[in-house]
Design a protein around this motif. Structure first.
Motif, PDB file in Angstrom:
ATOM      1  N   THR B 109       0.829  -1.216   0.000  1.00 28.46           N
ATOM      2  CA  THR B 109       0.000   0.000   0.000  1.00 28.46           C
ATOM      3  C   THR B 109       0.859   1.259   0.000  1.00 28.46           C
ATOM      4  OG1 THR B 109      -0.089  -0.111   2.413  1.00 28.46           O
ATOM      5  CG2 THR B 109      -1.945  -1.070   1.213  1.00 28.46           C
ATOM      6  N   SER B 110       2.158   1.094   0.174  1.00 22.58           N
ATOM      7  CA  SER B 110       3.025   2.275   0.250  1.00 22.58           C
ATOM      8  C   SER B 110       3.505   2.741  -1.117  1.00 22.58           C
ATOM      9  CB  SER B 110       4.225   1.996   1.153  1.00 22.58           C
ATOM     10  OG  SER B 110       3.777   1.751   2.475  1.00 22.58           O
ATOM     11  N   TYR B 111       3.529   1.847  -2.106  1.00 26.56           N
ATOM     12  CA  TYR B 111       4.148   2.215  -3.392  1.00 26.56           C
ATOM     13  C   TYR B 111       3.229   2.092  -4.594  1.00 26.56           C
ATOM     14  CZ  TYR B 111       8.136   2.318  -0.424  1.00 26.56           C
ATOM     15  OH  TYR B 111       8.967   2.631   0.609  1.00 26.56           O
ATOM     16  N   TYR B 112       1.984   1.717  -4.378  1.00 30.93           N
ATOM     17  CA  TYR B 112       1.040   1.650  -5.488  1.00 30.93           C
ATOM     18  C   TYR B 112      -0.100   2.627  -5.253  1.00 30.93           C
ATOM     19  CZ  TYR B 112       3.438  -2.574  -7.040  1.00 30.93           C
ATOM     20  OH  TYR B 112       4.377  -3.462  -7.500  1.00 30.93           O
ATOM     21  N   GLU B 113      -0.965   2.724  -6.246  1.00 33.42           N
ATOM     22  CA  GLU B 113      -2.166   3.544  -6.140  1.00 33.42           C
ATOM     23  C   GLU B 113      -3.380   2.630  -6.018  1.00 33.42           C
ATOM     24  OE1 GLU B 113      -2.819   6.932  -6.248  1.00 33.42           O
ATOM     25  OE2 GLU B 113      -0.666   7.217  -5.924  1.00 33.42           O
ATOM     26  N   THR B 138       2.792  -3.096   4.059  1.00 25.65           N
ATOM     27  CA  THR B 138       3.107  -1.666   4.041  1.00 25.65           C
ATOM     28  C   THR B 138       4.568  -1.446   3.646  1.00 25.65           C
ATOM     29  OG1 THR B 138       3.544  -1.810   6.415  1.00 25.65           O
ATOM     30  CG2 THR B 138       1.365  -1.043   5.760  1.00 25.65           C
ATOM     31  N   SER B 139       5.316  -2.541   3.485  1.00 27.85           N
ATOM     32  CA  SER B 139       6.742  -2.528   3.097  1.00 27.85           C
ATOM     33  C   SER B 139       7.627  -2.038   4.243  1.00 27.85           C
ATOM     34  CB  SER B 139       7.006  -1.673   1.859  1.00 27.85           C
ATOM     35  OG  SER B 139       6.238  -2.166   0.780  1.00 27.85           O
ATOM     36  N   PHE B 140       8.902  -2.417   4.173  1.00 30.42           N
ATOM     37  CA  PHE B 140       9.743  -2.086   5.326  1.00 30.42           C
ATOM     38  C   PHE B 140      11.223  -1.888   4.969  1.00 30.42           C
ATOM     39  CE2 PHE B 140       9.442  -6.556   4.747  1.00 30.42           C
ATOM     40  CZ  PHE B 140      10.680  -7.077   5.058  1.00 30.42           C
ATOM     41  N   GLN B 141      11.533  -1.723   3.671  1.00 32.46           N
ATOM     42  CA  GLN B 141      12.917  -1.532   3.255  1.00 32.46           C
ATOM     43  C   GLN B 141      13.104  -0.135   2.686  1.00 32.46           C
ATOM     44  OE1 GLN B 141      15.459  -4.374   2.679  1.00 32.46           O
ATOM     45  NE2 GLN B 141      14.185  -4.814   4.451  1.00 32.46           N
ATOM     46  N   ASP B 142      14.124   0.566   3.112  1.00 33.35           N
ATOM     47  CA  ASP B 142      14.400   1.845   2.455  1.00 33.35           C
ATOM     48  C   ASP B 142      14.806   1.634   0.994  1.00 33.35           C
ATOM     49  OD1 ASP B 142      13.651   3.618   4.390  1.00 33.35           O
ATOM     50  OD2 ASP B 142      15.631   3.787   5.286  1.00 33.35           O
ATOM     51  N   ALA B 143      15.369   0.468   0.694  1.00 35.21           N
ATOM     52  CA  ALA B 143      15.756   0.191  -0.695  1.00 35.21           C
ATOM     53  C   ALA B 143      14.535   0.256  -1.623  1.00 35.21           C
ATOM     54  CB  ALA B 143      16.416  -1.181  -0.808  1.00 35.21           C
ATOM     55  N   ARG B 156       7.029   5.107  10.076  1.00 37.93           N
ATOM     56  CA  ARG B 156       6.307   3.953  10.599  1.00 37.93           C
ATOM     57  C   ARG B 156       4.876   4.278  11.065  1.00 37.93           C
ATOM     58  NH1 ARG B 156       7.351  -1.065  12.123  1.00 37.93           N
ATOM     59  NH2 ARG B 156       9.322  -0.898  11.038  1.00 37.93           N
ATOM     60  N   GLU B 157       4.739   5.392  11.788  1.00 34.67           N
ATOM     61  CA  GLU B 157       3.413   5.670  12.375  1.00 34.67           C
ATOM     62  C   GLU B 157       2.410   6.132  11.314  1.00 34.67           C
ATOM     63  OE1 GLU B 157       6.286   6.940  13.020  1.00 34.67           O
ATOM     64  OE2 GLU B 157       6.185   9.110  12.738  1.00 34.67           O
ATOM     65  N   LYS B 158       2.925   6.488  10.138  1.00 33.08           N
ATOM     66  CA  LYS B 158       2.026   6.961   9.076  1.00 33.08           C
ATOM     67  C   LYS B 158       1.627   5.848   8.096  1.00 33.08           C
ATOM     68  CE  LYS B 158       1.310  11.410   9.546  1.00 33.08           C
ATOM     69  NZ  LYS B 158      -0.122  11.788   9.586  1.00 33.08           N
ATOM     70  N   ARG B 159       2.437   4.770   8.048  1.00 30.85           N
ATOM     71  CA  ARG B 159       2.213   3.741   7.030  1.00 30.85           C
ATOM     72  C   ARG B 159       0.820   3.132   7.093  1.00 30.85           C
ATOM     73  NH1 ARG B 159       7.710   0.445   8.222  1.00 30.85           N
ATOM     74  NH2 ARG B 159       9.014   2.285   7.971  1.00 30.85           N
ATOM     75  N   TYR B 160       0.368   2.867   8.319  1.00 25.47           N
ATOM     76  CA  TYR B 160      -0.939   2.216   8.432  1.00 25.47           C
ATOM     77  C   TYR B 160      -2.090   3.196   8.250  1.00 25.47           C
ATOM     78  CZ  TYR B 160       1.005  -2.352   9.431  1.00 25.47           C
ATOM     79  OH  TYR B 160       1.657  -3.563   9.328  1.00 25.47           O
ATOM     80  N   ASP B 161      -1.814   4.506   8.449  1.00 28.12           N
ATOM     81  CA  ASP B 161      -2.840   5.492   8.084  1.00 28.12           C
ATOM     82  C   ASP B 161      -3.097   5.421   6.588  1.00 28.12           C
ATOM     83  OD1 ASP B 161      -3.035   6.392  10.634  1.00 28.12           O
ATOM     84  OD2 ASP B 161      -1.848   8.220  10.323  1.00 28.12           O
ATOM     85  N   ARG B 162      -1.982   5.417   5.858  1.00 28.22           N
ATOM     86  CA  ARG B 162      -2.115   5.324   4.400  1.00 28.22           C
ATOM     87  C   ARG B 162      -2.781   4.003   4.017  1.00 28.22           C
ATOM     88  NH1 ARG B 162       0.815   6.996  -0.874  1.00 28.22           N
ATOM     89  NH2 ARG B 162       0.653   5.077  -2.063  1.00 28.22           N
ATOM     90  N   ALA B 163      -2.371   2.918   4.684  1.00 24.19           N
ATOM     91  CA  ALA B 163      -2.948   1.605   4.362  1.00 24.19           C
ATOM     92  C   ALA B 163      -4.451   1.581   4.638  1.00 24.19           C
ATOM     93  CB  ALA B 163      -2.229   0.513   5.150  1.00 24.19           C
ATOM     94  N   ASP B 164      -4.857   2.166   5.755  1.00 27.43           N
ATOM     95  CA  ASP B 164      -6.295   2.218   6.067  1.00 27.43           C
ATOM     96  C   ASP B 164      -7.055   2.936   4.956  1.00 27.43           C
ATOM     97  OD1 ASP B 164      -7.275   0.964   8.417  1.00 27.43           O
ATOM     98  OD2 ASP B 164      -6.248   2.435   9.683  1.00 27.43           O
TER      99      ASP B 164
END
Ligand SMILES: Cc1cc2nc3c(=O)[nH]c(=O)nc-3n(C[C@H](O)[C@H](O)[C@H](O)COP(=O)(O)O)c2cc1C
Ligand SMILES: Cc1cc2nc3c(=O)[nH]c(=O)nc-3n(C[C@H](O)[C@H](O)[C@H](O)COP(=O)(O)O)c2cc1C
Lengths: 456, 456
Positions: B109-113, B138-143, B156-164
């Protein structure tokens, strides 16, 4: 230009991962399998029997609402943008059911990320053994922007800057594995040679991408690149990057002029113009006798509501045609639009005395064009265009799916083969082989980007 | 908790679209077909013969370089992140070769639309006749961030907001066509009923999406949703949205505690806890006799370089382990990491007196765990976990591909079937049927989003 028929022509099939051309889904011989793999598998096998170079899927990232500001006409009439499956999955299905057919999907440089697109086409090229092609579009509907968290589309003059950089990145990613990087030496062990897989460390205006890709270099080096830009910048982009240009025309004259222009543009960029293949779209309507053709034409014509065509034309032109009277001639419009031929279309329509409604009906299936008749008549036309230097082949569109492809393969292809205009069997394995295109070496893309050239 | 064995267990197969678990590609019975459709087709058919619920593909959007800041160890040892085809295309290939097997792909959910993801899984659900599943990460690699034009990952605290919000949008899009919107009435004509296809007009913090989707509602209503978040917020997210939780454990005790916690969390959100299926990953090593098992274990162990495991653990933990001495115990680390079990792992490793090198080797294939032995021994363990309430089934990982799946299906599955712990044939058609999950009505997602709840 006199052109000797030394080469054979190339055939693509324009397939919609949905109901197909407006009205076509109402044809008694059309089928409802848009959502099933069998439907696509069968089309793929038909095309491979017919020795087609490739299957081509257009795409759009929205149900268009340009006609009257509503989706209603698209949905009601099953118009071109009403239902569309994601094309690379459909192609993966087709890849598994065929051995030679090329497989082309449309993906927009405006709404995806280059890592994702490079990986998707590298995957398809591997899974198909070197048969993948990418139709590069910059998109042209605000409805698409509004599905991708943008208020509006990227401004016209910026779209191709992004597209240029997008292609720089995808090519760097495809090159990030040397052709012999994957070793899989179990004894050593050496799975992939780390010296032959390199980060790309791209930093540009639109994208920052470290790489490397997590998929080895595609069997074809790069997937075959297709483009269909109408604007001056779009044509320049195609002349730089594309292996195949997909285009539509309203006359042989404009087709010849366009082909000359594009070949000259390619040559000006230092390319062999024979390596830029021009494939105009045609919608053949074929029958065993002229009388059958006439009856088929009547049948089809009766299945199309004018609005089915106008809603499609509205989205292709990016203009709301619902505000113009149906019983008057086509309005005068200054449109950049998808077709690039509005003026030509309007003039032809005026000459024939057509109303907007009639022009809409005509646009819906385009079977009223030139490629109608018995197999020899259609083959004559194709041969005429080919020998006049208007094209290197054709993108065959089906008035209804899948039947119109079957009829073309059964009736027209053998006639083309008799004339030695078309292959009777595949000679190579990859799509580049079918098209007579060399396999690009690593780094072959360098010097293509207009963006980089401008920055120098 | 005493739990009666009224239900049967569920089996997923964790398959890598690449060389598989570290070292596994060196196994004499492993195969090199990672880039070919046959390889995946054959695994799919094996799993379907074994009545598996689903095939599951993890994913990662970069070649990890966490170990020593370089890709070298990943590539050299063919570690988990070295080569990965795009998973939905692989699943489309598998869909065409099977009739019942569920098909799960990981997408971030972090890198797609959301429009793209909703469309992709709707397409897969249609093409497979209701067998699609989405593993939401939500992915977890800076790479990965650096392949998608971001300097670093979303905090980290924002990733699941975006996922929701991402899931709000995908669910609205899946609901944008009523189940009976596609009419295809040729006579009328009415392709789709415009009153039953509605824009979603989503405007949120992360996304603005007008809709509707250009694909009808998926056969399963929504694809099956899988999740594997380790953090507190990750667990809460799973308890709200997921149908299946994928997890790894180092002991039966922690597995039972986790399952209890997750079922309680689901119940607290008003859900039937039986509709949240918990599937821990196991890597069985099976043999006809205990002596064969011992020899197989030795063979596998010799194929794994410690660094092959440590480079994988480095990326799972998102910590560079190359700076620690190989011949000392595991370092004390405070890591959020992918496993969520680092402390447990370190304690177990210390208790066994392992060095970092030995722990790395163990991590690489995990076959030194508990699920090793003759078929009855493995079935005993699985039954013990299942009846202790530790899980609703298992995600089977293969020490080498495809052979380890074949052995599991030939040796372990019949033993589970004899015990009535596992189906002998498929009863339903869709993945929801296999998992015993009801088909969600339109709107069933409402109330699930923590983001919306917080905003109230
Ligand atoms: C024959 C043809 C087919 C096209 N197919 C698509 C398509 O499938 N999807 C899409 O977004 N755009 C498609 N386009 C649009 C072009 O990619 C391009 O956006 C449009 O022609 C505008 O050109 P310009 O951007 O150079 O002005 C097509 C254009 C033509 C002429
Ligand atoms: C068993 C398991 C499998 C996972 N598979 C993937 C995967 O394939 N791709 C991925 O990006 N993340 C994967 N993850 C990572 C999780 O989605 C999540 O990002 C990670 O556990 C961190 O959790 P948190 O974000 O809740 O802290 C996996 C995690 C676990 C426990």
């Amino acid at each position: 230009m006199t052109r000797k028929n030394t080469e054979q022509l190339h055939l693509g099939a324009f397939i919609v991962a949905g109901p197909g051309r407006p009205g076509g889904w109402r044809h008694p011989q059309s089928e409802d399998g848009w959502l099933t793999p069998d439907y696509y598998r069968r089309i793929a096998q038909t095309l491979e029997q017919g020795c087609f170079d490739l299957a081509f899927f257009p795409d759009i990232l929205a149900v268009p609402n340009r006609f009257g500001g509503s989706h209603e006409s698209q949905l009601r009439y099953g118009a071109l943008g009403s239902l569309r499956l994601e094309p690379t999955q459909v192609l993966a299905t087709m890849a598994a059911a065929t051995n030679h057919l090329g497989l082309a999907a449309t993906k927009s440089t405006s709404y995806y990320e280059p890592f994702d697109i490079a990986r998707g086409f590298a995957t398809l090229d591997h899974l198909s053994g070197g048969r993948a092609a990418w139709n590069i579009v910059t998109s042209f509907q605000d409805a698409e922007a509004r599905n991708f968290s943008r208020e509006q589309h990227i401004p016209r003059e910026k779209r191709y800057d992004r597209a240029d950089e997008f292609l720089e990145v995808t090519h760097k990613l495809w090159d990030s594995w040397a052709d012999d990087a994957l070793v899989a030496d179990r004894a050593e062990p050496l799975f992939a040679d780390p010296d032959k897989v390199n980060p790309i460390l791209h930093k540009g205006e639109w994208f920052t991408v470290d790489g490397p890709l997590n998929v080895p270099r595609p069997p074809q080096g790069y997937p075959v690149l297709i483009q269909a830009g109408a604007s001056d910048r779009g044509r320049d982009f195609a002349a730089r990057w594309a292996d195949v240009v997909f285009v539509t025309h309203y006359s042989l004259e404009s087709a010849v002029a366009f082909a000359r222009e594009m070949k000259a543009r390619a040559a000006a960029h230092g390319r062999d113009p024979r390596h830029l293949k021009i494939l105009p779209g045609i919608t053949p309507l074929v029958g065993e006798t002229q009388a059958i053709v006439e009856e088929k034409r009547k049948l089809l014509s009766g299945l199309i509501d004018p609005v089915a065509g106008l809603t499609t034309l509205s989205y292709h032109l990016d203009v709301d045609l619902s505000v113009y009277p149906l019983d008057e001639p086509l309005p005068h419009l200054k449109v950049p639009g998808v077709t690039g031929h509005y003026d030509e279309m309007r003039e032809a329509s005026d000459k024939a005395g057509l109303t907007l409604a009639e022009a809409g009906r005509m646009y819906a299936n385009r079977y009223e064009g030139d490629f109608i008749g018995t197999p020899d008549v259609i083959a004559d036309k194709m041969q005429e265009w080919f020998e006049a230097g208007a094209c290197d082949g054709f993108m065959v569109m089906a008035a209804w799916q899948p039947g119109a492809f079957e009829e073309f393969v059964r009736l027209v292809v053998p006639e083309l083969q008799r004339r030695k205009l078309f292959r009777t069997e595949y000679e190579g394995k990859t799509l580049r082989d079918h098209l007579g295109l060399p396999r690009p070496e690593r780094g072959a893309w360098e010097g293509k980007s207009a963006r980089l050239e401008a920055a120098e």
